[in-house]
Design a protein around this motif. Structure first.
Motif, PDB file in Angstrom:
ATOM      1  N   LEU A  53     -29.748  88.662  22.704  1.00  9.21           N
ATOM      2  CA  LEU A  53     -30.166  87.382  22.125  1.00  9.21           C
ATOM      3  C   LEU A  53     -29.614  87.366  20.707  1.00  9.21           C
ATOM      4  O   LEU A  53     -30.117  88.075  19.820  1.00  9.21           O
ATOM      5  N   ILE A 107     -35.251  80.220  27.272  1.00  9.69           N
ATOM      6  CA  ILE A 107     -35.089  81.675  27.240  1.00  9.69           C
ATOM      7  C   ILE A 107     -36.046  82.334  28.215  1.00  9.69           C
ATOM      8  O   ILE A 107     -35.676  83.254  28.954  1.00  9.69           O
ATOM      9  N   ALA A 135     -31.457  84.882  17.282  1.00  9.26           N
ATOM     10  CA  ALA A 135     -32.672  84.489  17.999  1.00  9.26           C
ATOM     11  C   ALA A 135     -33.539  83.553  17.171  1.00  9.26           C
ATOM     12  O   ALA A 135     -34.209  82.669  17.724  1.00  9.26           O
ATOM     13  N   LEU A 147     -31.871  92.284  20.350  1.00 13.68           N
ATOM     14  CA  LEU A 147     -32.266  91.042  19.707  1.00 13.68           C
ATOM     15  C   LEU A 147     -31.790  91.074  18.251  1.00 13.68           C
ATOM     16  O   LEU A 147     -32.169  91.959  17.486  1.00 13.68           O
TER      17      LEU A 147
END
Length: 420
Positions: free
Chosen positions: A155, A170, A158, A185
């Motif tokens: 991601l 998502i 994010a 992330l």
């Protein structure tokens, strides 16, 4: 530290060397070993720090060592989600540049362009898919893409995905992914919303933070020009011409404001184009390419469209309008002052934006210097007017009895440097 110290394979080191790089940035030096270990990762880094290569390089390494060459169809192993088309294209470019000697196949999918070429690319077999959430869900609903074999999920940016309202999308995508996978992330900040997302997604993640969150790059000279709201455009034209600015990225609050500013600047003989969500992908790509090539003096952008823009040694950023979200000020000015080069960030601030300026200064923990330009002195008796986003104004104009209500405030990437 050198890239040769990070345990990367010869094909990757050769591609890196051909781009002229020898030393990793701080985020790369920390994230590459972390990703290679196979565990989950939560990383915070300001824009322009090289985080894209921080995950693409170790992902390419892991896939190269696990993917066997043969006649069988490739299974999609890596999914990289980004909030915008421009950032998706940039990430795919990095994958292709650094993975060119690995034999791995990748593709990028996003909206605003025809889906058929994207569907064909997926059908031919891929190792890595870079995607925006909306187009991915579209193709999933058409059963054109399978995520059954995903081993690594990224991601990217994010925080911006949450700002843009992609949380529900998502979650839909996460629901169909294999439970056993590596999750990476990346975010510019560790907001409460990001921490909440990470808690539900990551399993004992390694935490990396290479710079204090919400801090502005010290290589960027920041300056405020107080001015009346109706004199912002003449002042901008004056600054561009008198200072002989060759390349300036200008941020407006709305799409309508971006289009209007382009028209006004063109009348002043300044070459410029706008980039925002209402522009076609073809128009956005052309505007960005012309700006990078020096064919345009000014690129007028909204926050969402500009996320992920990666321009080599961009000298000037102008906040024509201050952002509604204080954190976006840091993201905006982070487009300049990259990789050791100096940059200048100028904000044109009218009386309506004084509270926004105070919020920004509180966030970055510094008082920004102010300079009044002769001939553009603000009226000391000017009265502030409520600032409304165009979309909110449009919605309110259709609601009986809602006229005049102020809009509520929202809470709050150069080739030769290795900032991919």
């Amino acid at each position: 530290m050198l890239f040769t110290d990070l345990g990367l394979s010869e094909p990757l080191l050769r591609a890196i060397a051909e781009e002229g790089y020898t030393s990793p940035t701080p985020i790369q030096a920390k994230s590459i070993p972390a990703v290679l270990k196979g565990g989950d990762l939560l990383a915070a880094a300001q824009t322009g720090t090289g985080k894209t290569a921080g995950f693409t390089l170790p992902i390419l390494q892991r896939l190269s060592s696990s993917t066997k060459s043969g006649g069988g169809k490739r299974l999609l192993k890596v999914l990289i989600l980004t909030p915008t088309r421009e950032l998706a294209a940039q990430v795919q470019e990095s994958v292709m540049i650094y993975g060119k000697y690995t034999g791995l196949k990748s593709a990028v999918i996003f909206g605003g362009v025809g889906a058929n070429p994207q569907i064909k690319a997926i059908a031919s077999g891929l190792d890595i898919l870079v995607a925006t959430p909306g187009r991915l869900l579209d193709l999933m609903s058409q059963k054109c893409v399978s995520l059954n074999d995903i081993e690594i999920l990224v991601l990217d940016e994010a925080d911006r995905m949450l700002d843009m309202g992609f949380l529900r999308d998502i979650k839909k995508i996460l629901a169909v992914l294999p439970k056993k996978r590596q999750n990476l992330l990346f975010s510019a900040t560790f907001s409460d919303e990001i921490k909440s997302l990470a808690d539900g997604l990551l399993n004992s993640p390694e935490l990396i933070e290479v710079a204090r969150s919400n801090s502005a790059n010290e290589a960027i000279a920041q300056l405020i020009h107080p001015v009346d709201r109706n004199k912002k455009q003449p002042l901008l034209a004056h600054l561009i011409k008198t200072n002989d600015w060759k390349q300036v990225l200008v941020f407006t609050r709305t799409k309508h404001g971006a289009n209007k500013l382009v028209t006004q600047l063109e009348k002043d003989g300044i070459t410029c184009m706008a980039i925002h969500g209402n522009k076609s992908q073809t128009a956005r790509t052309k505007a960005l390419a012309d700006f990078k090539a020096g064919k345009l003096t000014a690129l007028i952008a909204t926050d969402i469209a500009a996320r992920g823009i990666d321009i080599d040694q961009l000298p000037h950023v102008v906040n024509y309008d201050l952002p509604n979200i204080s954190e976006d000020y840091v993201h905006r000015i982070g487009r300049t002052g990259r990789a050791g080069s100096n940059g200048v960030a100028v904000s044109l601030v009218c009386v309506d934006e004084h509270q926004m300026l105070r919020d920004i200064e509180k966030l970055i923990k510094q008082k920004l210097p102010q300079e009044v330009i002769a001939g553009f002195e603000p009226d000391p008796n000017a009265v502030a007017q409520p600032i409304q986003l165009r979309s909110q104004q449009h919605q309110q104009s259709r609601k009986p009895g809602s006229a005049g209500k102020p809009a509520a405030k929202r809470s709050s990437p150069p080739k030769r440097s290795f900032n991919r």
